[in-house]
Design a protein around this motif. Structure first.
Motif, PDB file in Angstrom:
ATOM      1  N   PRO A   1       0.786  -1.241   0.000  1.00  0.00           N
ATOM      2  CA  PRO A   1       0.000   0.000   0.000  1.00  0.00           C
ATOM      3  C   PRO A   1       0.813   1.284   0.000  1.00  0.00           C
ATOM      4  CG  PRO A   1      -0.121  -1.070   2.147  1.00  0.00           C
ATOM      5  CD  PRO A   1       0.565  -2.030   1.229  1.00  0.00           C
ATOM      6  N   GLU A   2       2.046   1.265   0.520  1.00  0.00           N
ATOM      7  CA  GLU A   2       2.865   2.466   0.594  1.00  0.00           C
ATOM      8  C   GLU A   2       4.313   2.134   0.259  1.00  0.00           C
ATOM      9  OE1 GLU A   2       1.699   5.558   3.881  1.00  0.00           O
ATOM     10  OE2 GLU A   2       1.646   3.555   4.779  1.00  0.00           O
ATOM     11  N   VAL A   3       4.990   3.061  -0.428  1.00  0.00           N
ATOM     12  CA  VAL A   3       6.388   2.885  -0.810  1.00  0.00           C
ATOM     13  C   VAL A   3       7.139   4.189  -0.586  1.00  0.00           C
ATOM     14  CG1 VAL A   3       7.987   2.367  -2.703  1.00  0.00           C
ATOM     15  CG2 VAL A   3       5.788   1.195  -2.594  1.00  0.00           C
ATOM     16  N   VAL A   4       8.323   4.079  -0.001  1.00  0.00           N
ATOM     17  CA  VAL A   4       9.262   5.196   0.048  1.00  0.00           C
ATOM     18  C   VAL A   4      10.530   4.730  -0.655  1.00  0.00           C
ATOM     19  CG1 VAL A   4      10.715   6.673   1.475  1.00  0.00           C
ATOM     20  CG2 VAL A   4       8.370   6.163   2.194  1.00  0.00           C
ATOM     21  N   VAL A   5      10.907   5.407  -1.746  1.00  0.00           N
ATOM     22  CA  VAL A   5      12.145   5.104  -2.457  1.00  0.00           C
ATOM     23  C   VAL A   5      13.177   6.145  -2.047  1.00  0.00           C
ATOM     24  CG1 VAL A   5      13.264   4.745  -4.676  1.00  0.00           C
ATOM     25  CG2 VAL A   5      10.840   4.180  -4.412  1.00  0.00           C
TER      26      VAL A   5
END
Length: 311
Positions: free
Chosen positions: A207-211
């Protein structure tokens, strides 16, 4: 206070400092050598503890001198180590080369970490008592899956750093709430070299991604929301080892405190920016007071829509 459980690796980092990393078959003369406590799990545990979290470390060290030092370093940072087992054999090690630009290359030897194949008595309860569970991929996949399953069953938010990069089973991704790859790991997972394209592909699984993008900052993407970027504070990097782990540990504390994601990302980016200005892994991680002071010294970069986002 944010309660954080970390299921992950502990390694002794064997760090060589060189003007330029050697090519295959090349020998270079280094300027310094250090042995410092590390491991992605332990690094994230220390970063979270120094950021103000109440942290428990689940994993294993070997019955050697490195194991004693690794446990001592965690305890000194305020991390609870009752669930850090001592097993026969060697502790994990990471062989790190750091160049004059602050870049690094790393070879990890799992050692005791390789024997952590699941949860032991009391571990599920420790995870259940936490606000967040931090996971990485320096333990066998069976252990990572067991930890993520225990967290999901008890309603604990799970944050996974997919490093070292490898293809992840759908079963694991289905148990992850927030995935935090760097841009190279995101590309390896998806085949997209563009961070936004990689993030959008990963949102099909989580549901959530931080690159994390190094000196370029971070990219955040969530289902049903416009992606946004947070530029990194401009600093001179001395050693980028564990900068990503510093970011994740600080981010976990900020999220556990209920900070909005843009604010949490800026604060975690400040912690990471402080860490790259110092040599070493855990030694470089700032305290909460240091991060707060750095953030207060001047306006941190504001979060904004990613240039590739559509309105």
């Amino acid at each position: 206070m944010t309660a954080i459980a970390v299921l992950g690796s502990t390694n002794m980092d064997l760090v060589a400092y060189v003007p330029k990393a050697p090519r295959l078959g090349e020998t270079v003369t280094g300027s310094a050598f250090r042995t410092v406590p590390g491991g992605k799990g332990a690094n994230q545990a220390v970063a979270a503890a120094r950021s103000g979290g109440e942290v428990v470390m689940i994993g294993a060290v070997g019955a050697d001198e490195f194991g004693v030092r690794l446990r001592s370093a965690l305890t000194a940072a305020g991390v609870e180590t009752a669930a850090l087992r001592t097993v026969e054999g060697a502790s994990g090690t990471a062989h790190i080369t750091v160049d004059d630009e602050g870049g690094n290359s790393i070879i990890v030897i799992p050692g005791a970490n390789g024997g952590v194949t699941g949860l032991e008595a009391g571990d599920a309860a420790r995870i259940g008592a936490a606000d967040l569970l931090l996971l990485q991929l320096e333990l066998p996949m069976e252990a990572v899956l067991a930890g993520a399953s225990a967290a999901r069953a008890q309603g604990v938010r799970t944050v996974l750093t997919p490093a070292p990069a490898r293809m992840l089973p759908h079963e694991l991704l289905g148990l992850v709430d927030l995935l935090v790859p760097n841009e190279h790991e995101a590309a390896a997972l998806t085949g997209f070299t563009d961070p936004l394209g990689a993030a959008e592909a990963l949102l099909r699984e989580v549901p959530e991604v931080v690159v994390t993008l190094g000196a370029a900052g971070v990219l955040y993407a969530a289902r049903g929301q416009e992606p946004l970027t947070v530029p990194a504070p401009r600093v001179r990097a001395v050693d980028t080892t564990a900068a990503g782990d510093t970011f994740v540990g600080a981010l976990a504390v900020a999220l556990g405190e209920g900070r909005p994601m843009p604010q949490a990302l800026r604060w975690a980016s400040a912690a990471a920016a402080l860490s790259v200005q110092r040599p070493g892994a855990q030694d470089s991680m700032p305290t909460r007071a240091e991060t707060d002071a750095f953030a207060a010294a001047g306006p941190l970069p504001a979060a904004g829509p990613h240039p590739g986002a559509t309105s």
